[in-house]
Structures are given as C-alpha cells and as structure tokens.
Design a protein around this motif. Structure first.
Motif, PDB file in Angstrom:
ATOM      1  N   SER A 458       0.829  -1.208   0.000  1.00 19.78           N
ATOM      2  CA  SER A 458       0.000   0.000   0.000  1.00 19.78           C
ATOM      3  C   SER A 458       0.865   1.260   0.000  1.00 19.78           C
ATOM      4  O   SER A 458       0.585   2.227  -0.710  1.00 19.78           O
ATOM      5  N   PHE A 459       1.934   1.243   0.793  1.00 21.14           N
ATOM      6  CA  PHE A 459       2.863   2.374   0.871  1.00 21.14           C
ATOM      7  C   PHE A 459       3.509   2.621  -0.493  1.00 21.14           C
ATOM      8  O   PHE A 459       3.609   3.761  -0.957  1.00 21.14           O
ATOM      9  N   THR A 460       3.937   1.530  -1.153  1.00 23.18           N
ATOM     10  CA  THR A 460       4.592   1.645  -2.457  1.00 23.18           C
ATOM     11  C   THR A 460       3.621   2.172  -3.515  1.00 23.18           C
ATOM     12  O   THR A 460       3.985   3.019  -4.342  1.00 23.18           O
ATOM     13  N   LYS A 461       2.395   1.678  -3.484  1.00 20.05           N
ATOM     14  CA  LYS A 461       1.382   2.135  -4.440  1.00 20.05           C
ATOM     15  C   LYS A 461       1.130   3.635  -4.279  1.00 20.05           C
ATOM     16  O   LYS A 461       1.032   4.380  -5.253  1.00 20.05           O
ATOM     17  N   ASN A 462       1.053   4.086  -3.045  1.00 16.14           N
ATOM     18  CA  ASN A 462       0.848   5.504  -2.771  1.00 16.14           C
ATOM     19  C   ASN A 462       2.052   6.327  -3.222  1.00 16.14           C
ATOM     20  O   ASN A 462       1.921   7.432  -3.741  1.00 16.14           O
ATOM     21  N   LEU A 463       3.247   5.766  -3.031  1.00 15.03           N
ATOM     22  CA  LEU A 463       4.489   6.451  -3.418  1.00 15.03           C
ATOM     23  C   LEU A 463       4.538   6.664  -4.930  1.00 15.03           C
ATOM     24  O   LEU A 463       4.991   7.706  -5.407  1.00 15.03           O
ATOM     25  N   ARG A 464       4.060   5.690  -5.680  1.00 11.45           N
ATOM     26  CA  ARG A 464       4.070   5.803  -7.138  1.00 11.45           C
ATOM     27  C   ARG A 464       3.136   6.900  -7.640  1.00 11.45           C
ATOM     28  O   ARG A 464       3.241   7.351  -8.775  1.00 11.45           O
ATOM     29  N   LEU A 465       2.208   7.328  -6.807  1.00  9.48           N
ATOM     30  CA  LEU A 465       1.315   8.434  -7.151  1.00  9.48           C
ATOM     31  C   LEU A 465       1.941   9.794  -6.846  1.00  9.48           C
ATOM     32  O   LEU A 465       1.302  10.832  -7.054  1.00  9.48           O
ATOM     33  N   GLY A 466       3.173   9.772  -6.350  1.00 11.77           N
ATOM     34  CA  GLY A 466       3.857  11.023  -6.034  1.00 11.77           C
ATOM     35  C   GLY A 466       3.664  11.468  -4.604  1.00 11.77           C
ATOM     36  O   GLY A 466       4.050  12.580  -4.239  1.00 11.77           O
ATOM     37  N   HIS A 467       3.080  10.605  -3.762  1.00  7.06           N
ATOM     38  CA  HIS A 467       2.812  10.961  -2.370  1.00  7.06           C
ATOM     39  C   HIS A 467       4.020  10.605  -1.501  1.00  7.06           C
ATOM     40  O   HIS A 467       4.107   9.506  -0.937  1.00  7.06           O
TER      41      HIS A 467
END
Length: 567
Positions: A458-467
């Motif tokens: 979940s953290f990685t997915k959010n990171l890929r959105l620029g967060h």
C-alpha cells in the motif's frame, strides 16, 4: 419513495443534506408551515427527510427507458409495479416491460414486441433505439418551470451550488416550504420579472448557506466593521499571452499587476471565537457571506492605539462602542454588495454564523510531515540523482517498517499509552497493534508477516502516485494582516510590514528559505521560494497556529504566480 407494501424505500434516499444554515432554517420553516415537528424520520440508524429531493438530469425520456441492466420499461410505468413472466410484462395486450439477454421459453409475437425489440438465439434483443420523447434539456426546462409530483407532494426548483451546476444537479423542495425559504435566502433582495441580473452569481451566492458546517457562532451584525478592500498595483516582468488573429502569442514583457490583498479575508477577536479560541482561523458562512476569519487580538490593537470611540474607526459599522467590534472584514467577503447595500445586508441577516472548518495539523507524524503530489514533483524538475537523494529518507523509512516492529506499530497510527488498552479490537490494524503491545514474539507469526507485506504494498502504491512524506505543512494563507489592522483605524499607508519575498509562520525557524507550493497545484509556476522572517507585531496581535502563514502581496506578484492563492 415507498415500496408496493407502503414501506419506505430506503434505497431512494441516496443523497445527504448536510448540517448547514439551510437545514436549520428548513426545520424552522417546516414547523411553521405544517404545524408539526416531523420534518424528518429515523430508520436504519439514520435520519431521513423527503422535503428536499436532489435531481440529476443524466438521461432523456424515451418511449422505453432502461431500468437496470438489460431491462426496459415503457414510459408511464414503474418497474416496481410490473409483473414479469418469461422476461416480458404485458398489460392490456401491450408490451410494458422486457428483459433482454436472458433465455426465453415461450417468446411473444413480433407484433407484441413492436419495432424496438426482437427475438433471436433464444433471447430478446434490442433492434432499434427507442424514440426519445424528451431530451435532457427539455426535461430540465419542464421541471424547472413546472416542478413535479412525488408521493403526492409537489416539488419546485429550489437552488444549486456552482459545483452542482457543473454536473447537472439541482435541489427541488416541497412547494409549501419554498416561499419562506426563498424569501430568507434572498436576504431582502427582490428581482422583478424581466430585470437584468447576474443570475450565475446570484445562484452561487444563495447556495452559500447550504455549505456543510460543524458548528454555529452567535455574532451580531453590530459586531462587524467593514473596511475598504485595497488593491496593490505595480508592474512586473511576466510571460504575457495575447491574441494575434487566430493565434496566441506568449512573450516576456512588463505588465501591470493588480492584487486585492484582503480578498475573502477577515479578522475576528479572540473573545468571539468561543470554543475555537485555540484555532488560528475559522471559515464562516451566513447569507451572502463567506469569510476566512483569523484569530486576532482586535481589542488589544484598539487599546494600544488609543481607539476609544467608534468615530475613530475607518469603515462602516452599526456598533455604538469600540468594545462591540468583533469582526473586521471587507466588501469582498459580503457577496450581497453586488446586488444591494451594506445597511440592507446587516438589516436582514441574523446573528447565526456557520463554522465550516478551522485549521488542523496534517495526519502524518503528529503534524510534522506532509505528503507531496506528482504535480509538485514535476514542477521541481529534479534529475535522477536529485530524485534519489529526495527519496532516500522514504526508502529508509520503508526499510524500518520492514525490519522493526516498533516502527510498524507507530506507522499504523494508534496512540501509545502507558497502560495497555484491553478494549475490543475493531480492525485488522487494531488487532496487530494490540498483539505487538502484548508480546514482541507476535512479529514472528505469519499474520504479522502478511500484514507487513500488505502495508508495504500500500505504501509503495501511494508512493508511485507522487505521495512522498516530507517535513512540511499545509497552511492557510493570511494576507498582509498588520496592514488590515492599520486600515481599520485609518493608519494604512500602502507599505508592507513583511516586505517583498518574505513570509511569517511559526512552523519553521526564522531566517530559513522555504519551498512553498499552491494546493491544489495547477501550474509549474505554483512554486514559490520565500524567506521566513520574524515579526513582533504579528505575534502580538494575532493568535496564529503552525497551520497559518502570513504573506505579502503589496508590490509582489505572488497571487498570480500561485494562481489565485485561494485561502
């Protein structure tokens, strides 16, 4: 809105009428009109009302209309009233409903099916789009003019917000309530038939009391001082876009910039903020009124500058004593002034102001960090090495989550208490948190391992959105605050206290250069690098939190560069 058996069809109640000044007034008007208190009813642990209906104009009306997947109903009939037999509903020899794509044992004749439907491969099919009886535009025109009847109640067009107009929504209200509600929301304004008026603006402003609020404050009209707006005009070197025939030409040139430095802004004395006195700002609503009010020691300012009489104030007020002044604002916050006078507005509003929101810290690391977004990262134009350095702390944090159970426990954001809480667990996060607190060996279980993997995904997915989490804050802009105080007593001379290129916020150390970004971020120009400076006057007269930043727009093109800087 009721089923065949007369019970409430709760599925129809798909919209929410927020707690707002409108809702408060609606209850009051309903009791006066109907002489009853049953404006709403309760069911399924929720409160419902049928006195307001939200109408969306998504579909036209055809001879046969879709009522769910592969189901068509003839205009004039309700799906709930039809009895289907072998995928068709027939009444008086006429096809009134049909289900497509499902096996049919005994198909009806082509004559009954008519020109829109056929039978092929054992199922009914659509062979021609049913004729349109009314387009969405015609429907809108009809309902706006004539209203409609639902459950025996006639509904008429009431209002819509500017946001709803973009997606074609509109509120309709019980006709018996409309006259009183419309008279109240118009705040004494009367628009005659055929009179020219900015209808789009009027519609937007009468919807202000519909805004969701969290509380109300009692503030009398006599407590308000209205000072003049101030526009700072100066020249700046900009990329200017102009028309040349059918083409747009962008070129660097000197253009005059005009900043309204207190647009939509107000000052509220700490004594009027009630239980919000520890907040830096509150966003207030009233009839034709929208203002971001900042926590101010107004009376301290007046006392320090020898203001003891109302006649010493610079602006319009109905106050008889200086001590009565609780709010200082400008005409830009009072939308009524586009149609009427300040005196008329104060005469028609009551003392109930809605509190829409107040400033809050971010949700990350006790307000110490904030999430970036991909628009900001694109605007920074970092190269590969700079991006790697920028992400290093984030990757280190992910490694700590992977290897240290204490970090994961902190990451799932439950408060750490001295004594372990033995209350029932309500979520998977709660279970993991409690078990980690009971025994460190829980980190060796498969449940913990799977949970950790899910967290990291979940953290990685959010990171890929620029967060990306960075040290920072979301802060509300407070424009030229000391100058606004000066203007209230006629002492403002057009000179900035902060100076060009400077800001003042408690969140960061003084003397630091900070990267500022507009949110939402809509242009590469929405990045600003000011210097945080100390200002004793701001600290003395304003009770600001870490979530407020004071800026200067006198002789500084910050408002355009940050695309409006909405507060």
């Amino acid at each position: 809105m009721v089923d065949k058996d007369g019970k409430v069809n709760y599925r129809r109640y798909a919209n929410t009428l927020d707690y707002s000044l409108d809702q408060i007034k609606l209850r009051e008007v309903y009791e006066k009109v109907y002489r009853r208190t049953n404006f709403s009813f309760y069911g399924r642990k929720k409160e419902y009302t049928s006195r307001v209906i939200n109408v969306t104009f998504k579909y036209s009306v055809a001879e046969f209309n879709k009522a769910g997947r592969n189901r068509y109903i003839r205009f004039g009939y309700k799906d709930s009233d039809l009895n289907f037999n072998d995928c068709v509903a027939i009444k008086d020899g006429e096809l009134v409903g049909i289900i497509l794509g499902q096996p049919v044992e005994y198909p009806v004749s082509d004559e009954v099916l008519g020109k829109y439907f056929g039978f092929e491969g054992g199922v009914y099919t659509l062979i021609k789009t049913p004729k349109t009886l009314k387009s969405t535009a015609e429907l809108r025109r009809t309902l706006y003019n004539d209203g409609f009847v639902c459950n025996g109640v006639r509904y008429v067009r009431w209002k819509r917000s500017s946001g709803s107009s973009r997606v074609g929504k509109c509120l309709f209200i019980d006709e018996k309530l409309y006259a009183r509600m419309h008279k109240w929301e118009m705040c004494g304004l009367k628009v005659a038939e055929g009179e020219e008026v900015d209808l789009a603006a009027l519609e937007s402003y009468i919807s202000l009391p519909s805004s969701s609020i969290i509380d109300i404050l009692e503030i009398n009209p006599e407590n308000i001082l209205v000072i003049d707006d101030y526009e700072s005009k100066f020249f700046d070197r900009v990329m200017s876009v102009s028309e040349d025939g059918d083409h747009l030409i962008a070129e660097e040139k000197d253009e005059q910039i005009t900043n309204s430095i207190w647009d939509g802004q107000g000052l509220i004395d700490i004594s009027a903020m009630g239980k919000y006195s520890d907040k830096g700002m509150i966003l207030l609503r009233n009839l034709f009124f929208k203002c971001c009010c900042f926590n101010t020691n107004l009376q301290q300012w007046f006392a320090d500058h020898g203001i003891t009489e109302v006649s010493q104030l610079k602006g319009y007020t109905k106050a008889k004593r200086v001590e009565d002044i609780k709010i200082v604002t400008t005409p830009s916050s009072i939308k009524y002034l586009k149609f009427g006078t300040i005196n008329d507005w104060m005469k028609h509003i009551d003392n109930t102001f809605g509190v829409v929101k107040y400033d809050k810290p971010t949700h990350f690391f006790d307000g110490r960090m904030v999430q970036t977004h991909y628009q900001l990262l694109n605007s920074l134009q970092m190269d590969k090495a700079e991006t790697a350095a920028f992400l290093k702390e984030t990757f280190d944090y992910m490694t700590a989550i992977r290897t240290d159970p204490a970090v994961l426990r902190y990451h799932i954001k439950y408060p750490i208490e001295d004594e372990f809480d033995i209350s029932p667990a309500e979520s998977k996060n709660d279970v993991v948190y409690k078990l980690l607190g009971l025994n460190d060996r829980f980190a060796q279980t498969k449940l913990y391992h799977d949970f950790k993997i899910d967290i990291l995904k979940s953290f990685t997915k959010n990171l890929r959105l620029g967060h990306v989490l960075v040290e920072g804050n979301y802060e509300t802009l407070f424009g030229n605050p000391v100058e606004m105080l000066q203007a209230s007593i006629g002492k403002f001379d057009g000179v900035s206290v902060l100076g060009v290129g400077n800001i003042h916020t408690k969140r960061f150390e003084y003397g630091q250069r900070l990267v500022g970004s507009r949110s939402p971020h809509i242009s590469m120009s929405n990045v600003w690098v000011p210097t945080n400076v100390e200002c004793s006057e701001i600290d003395r007269y304003f009770n600001l939190t870490n979530e407020i930043v004071c800026i200067n727009s006198i002789g500084e093109n910050v408002l355009n560069e940050l695309s409006g800087c909405d507060r």
